[in-house]
Design a protein around this motif. Structure first.
Motif, short mmCIF file in Angstrom:
data_model
loop_
_atom_site.label_atom_id
_atom_site.label_comp_id
_atom_site.label_asym_id
_atom_site.label_seq_id
_atom_site.Cartn_x
_atom_site.Cartn_y
_atom_site.Cartn_z
N GLU A 55 -2.92 -4.40 -0.44
CA GLU A 55 -3.12 -2.85 -0.30
C GLU A 55 -2.23 -2.42 0.86
O GLU A 55 -1.37 -1.52 0.89
CB GLU A 55 -4.51 -2.15 -0.15
CG GLU A 55 -5.15 -2.03 -1.54
CD GLU A 55 -6.48 -1.55 -1.57
OE1 GLU A 55 -6.61 -0.67 -0.64
OE2 GLU A 55 -7.35 -1.52 -2.39
N SER A 56 -2.47 -2.91 2.05
CA SER A 56 -1.55 -2.80 3.25
C SER A 56 -0.37 -3.19 3.07
O SER A 56 0.58 -2.04 3.72
CB SER A 56 -2.34 -3.52 4.16
OG SER A 56 -1.65 -3.57 5.57
N GLU A 59 1.21 -0.32 1.07
CA GLU A 59 1.17 0.90 1.85
C GLU A 59 2.41 0.97 2.70
O GLU A 59 3.15 2.14 2.69
CB GLU A 59 -0.06 1.20 2.64
CG GLU A 59 0.14 2.45 3.38
CD GLU A 59 -1.18 2.73 4.10
OE1 GLU A 59 -1.20 3.53 5.02
OE2 GLU A 59 -2.17 2.05 3.87
N GLN A 109 -2.74 2.54 -7.07
CA GLN A 109 -1.52 3.17 -6.46
C GLN A 109 -1.43 4.45 -5.82
O GLN A 109 -1.08 4.66 -4.87
CB GLN A 109 -0.41 3.01 -7.45
CG GLN A 109 1.07 3.21 -6.97
CD GLN A 109 2.02 2.90 -8.02
OE1 GLN A 109 1.82 2.47 -9.12
NE2 GLN A 109 3.13 3.51 -7.79
N ILE A 112 -3.23 4.53 -2.46
CA ILE A 112 -2.75 3.65 -1.48
C ILE A 112 -1.38 4.65 -1.10
O ILE A 112 -1.15 4.89 -0.12
CB ILE A 112 -1.89 2.37 -1.90
CG1 ILE A 112 -3.23 1.42 -2.28
CG2 ILE A 112 -0.84 1.89 -1.02
CD1 ILE A 112 -2.73 0.24 -3.40
N LYS A 115 -2.79 7.48 1.37
CA LYS A 115 -2.43 6.82 2.86
C LYS A 115 -1.29 6.68 3.20
O LYS A 115 -1.09 7.16 4.30
CB LYS A 115 -3.12 5.52 2.74
CG LYS A 115 -4.71 5.62 2.48
CD LYS A 115 -5.43 4.50 2.41
CE LYS A 115 -5.00 3.28 2.46
NZ LYS A 115 -5.99 2.03 2.46
#
Length: 148
Positions: A55-56, A59, A109, A112, A115
């Motif tokens: 996820e990071s 992002e 998605q 994410i 963010k």
């Protein structure tokens, strides 16, 4: 002390040795000696770490794609840097990616993207209008050669 008590104690003292012993037991099919409580805990933690890691990376890819595509006043000065970051994060993401983690990214998605959107809004001082929903497909985000 029995082997069962030893493996439980080992978990608290030396996680690496506990892991090696657990792997050996699994390979030798000594299932009755496994420390199931801690094994489950470790597998759940590993799953969480992997999901947070991918996820990071996604992002970061989204952030840099948005900056590259929409922050026109900085494009001349930062486009090469943003493109290099996109390449780097895609490379790292693809090293982690499995079918299950890819599915996780697709399912998450939107979260994410929100963010990433929060970050780029702050970075640009909200002087740029970014799409409210992710303008990129998961295929585009993961494609090492795709840029907007």
């Amino acid at each position: 002390m029995t082997q069962i008590n030893d493996i439980y104690s080992l978990y608290e003292v030396d996680n690496e040795k506990w892991l090696a012993a657990t792997i050996t037991m699994l390979k030798e099919q000594q299932l009755e000696h496994l420390d199931l409580e801690h094994l489950i805990e470790e597998l759940e933690a590993m799953s969480r770490r992997d999901k947070l890691t991918v996820e990071s990376f996604l992002e970061q890819i989204i952030r840099h794609l948005l900056l590259l595509q929409y922050w026109k006043s900085e494009h001349q000065y930062n486009a090469n840097h943003w493109q290099a970051e996109i390449i780097s994060f895609r490379t790292q993401l693809n090293e982690y990616l499995t079918k299950n983690l890819r599915n996780h990214l697709q399912e998450n998605q939107d979260k994410i993207y929100q963010k990433a959107l929060k970050y780029v809004n702050k970075k640009t001082g909200m002087m740029v209008e970014f799409p409210l929903e992710c303008p990129y497909t998961i295929e585009q985000l993961l494609d090492e050669n795709w840029l907007p």
